[in-house]
Motif scaffolding. Sequence first.
Motif, PDB file in Angstrom:
ATOM      1  N   VAL A  87       0.829  -1.200   0.000  1.00 16.00           N
ATOM      2  CA  VAL A  87       0.000   0.000   0.000  1.00 16.00           C
ATOM      3  C   VAL A  87       0.870   1.259   0.000  1.00 16.00           C
ATOM      4  N   ILE A  88       0.365   2.290  -0.654  1.00 19.84           N
ATOM      5  CA  ILE A  88       1.049   3.574  -0.708  1.00 19.84           C
ATOM      6  C   ILE A  88       0.439   4.462   0.371  1.00 19.84           C
ATOM      7  N   ALA A  89       1.148   4.648   1.454  1.00 22.36           N
ATOM      8  CA  ALA A  89       0.645   5.464   2.560  1.00 22.36           C
ATOM      9  C   ALA A  89       1.760   6.406   3.020  1.00 22.36           C
ATOM     10  N   HIS A  94       3.861  -3.571   3.940  1.00 19.29           N
ATOM     11  CA  HIS A  94       2.967  -2.439   3.711  1.00 19.29           C
ATOM     12  C   HIS A  94       3.506  -1.128   4.285  1.00 19.29           C
ATOM     13  N   ILE A  95       4.537  -1.188   5.103  1.00 18.50           N
ATOM     14  CA  ILE A  95       5.088   0.058   5.643  1.00 18.50           C
ATOM     15  C   ILE A  95       6.412   0.422   4.981  1.00 18.50           C
ATOM     16  N   GLU A  96       6.845  -0.376   4.003  1.00 13.95           N
ATOM     17  CA  GLU A  96       8.118  -0.101   3.337  1.00 13.95           C
ATOM     18  C   GLU A  96       8.103   1.228   2.592  1.00 13.95           C
ATOM     19  N   ARG A  97       6.934   1.636   2.104  1.00 15.35           N
ATOM     20  CA  ARG A  97       6.851   2.841   1.285  1.00 15.35           C
ATOM     21  C   ARG A  97       6.306   4.038   2.047  1.00 15.35           C
ATOM     22  N   CYS A  98       6.172   3.914   3.345  1.00 14.88           N
ATOM     23  CA  CYS A  98       5.708   5.040   4.153  1.00 14.88           C
ATOM     24  C   CYS A  98       6.850   6.033   4.360  1.00 14.88           C
TER      25      CYS A  98
END
Length: 350
Positions: free
Chosen positions: A158-160, A233-237
């Motif tokens: 996810v992009i967050a 899912h937090i790699e791109r935060c």
Amino acid sequence: MKFLDQAKIFIKSGDGGAGCVSFRREKYIEFGGPNGGDGGSGGNVYIEAVPNLNTLIDFRYHQHFKAPKGRNGMGSDKTGPKGKDIVIKVPVGTEVLADDQETLIVDMIEAGQKFLLAKGGDGGRGNAQFKSATNQAPRYAEPGWPGQEMWVWLRLKVIADVGLLGMPNAGKSTFLSVVTKARPKIADYPFTTIHPNLGVAWVDGYEMVIADIPGLIEGAHEGTGLGDRFLKHIERCYALLHLVDATLDDVIGAYKAIRRELELYDVATAGKPEVVALNKCDALTEKELAVKQRQLEKVSGKKVFVMSAVAKRGIWECLREVNRYITRDRSQKEEAPMQIEAAGEPWSPV
């Protein structure tokens, strides 16, 4: 709609059409010669990232994607029509991996990005292509070349802007429901959250996308509990908001356990800016809170915020601190009140 973050699909590009064996046959033309056309090439298989998707649920029911075959060549030097291309649409942030689940084929990180996954087979040459001085009436044409086929894995990251971290029952889902319009499942038992939830909050006129992932436990980097499947899912935060349950006897141990799992999973992810907050502060006295806050500040080496998502105490100060680390382009800042308010539609299961 259920959030699905990985799927396995089969793709096959179209086979090329066969070349044609044909000879010119017209009245008063004694030696017409070969005029067989080439076969059309098979359809390609593309993958495209689109902004209006946020789950891979569609691929649970549609797992095979096959492009049409090219048409065979025809007489009068007519080339067969090309097979129609197919485009597989996926959410932005989807990784495409080979069947071994390790080899990365492409990372779809931008809306509108398009990538050729499988090229269609070339069409075979008709007999007109084989005419020569020594063979002026060839009776041979090539068959079409086969297309490519493979199984691939789709994995959605996810992009967050902000990723919520913490042990199970640290209050992450409650926090998300308070500051956004997301409505994740909330209950008083571990692993209430089993799917990532996203919500949109507004901080001083800036939009902030917050991702709540299932709680982490020791061994998560190896897949224990809900494990490393959700750590991605937090790699791109841009930043991490680490919530520590203030009611725990050992808040230091809880903080260190999560940090250890992050470092073992991915050093780059562990190095992201982190804001630490003691949650559920309404359940402790001021004296108990002060002690745990000092302990956590000493171990983490950074300021520790005290907050309560249920009582809506300290959450805005915490979000403002997180907002400092978000480095995305904010030239499209919208006019909004300076106070923080919940807004936007969440990416969360209904």
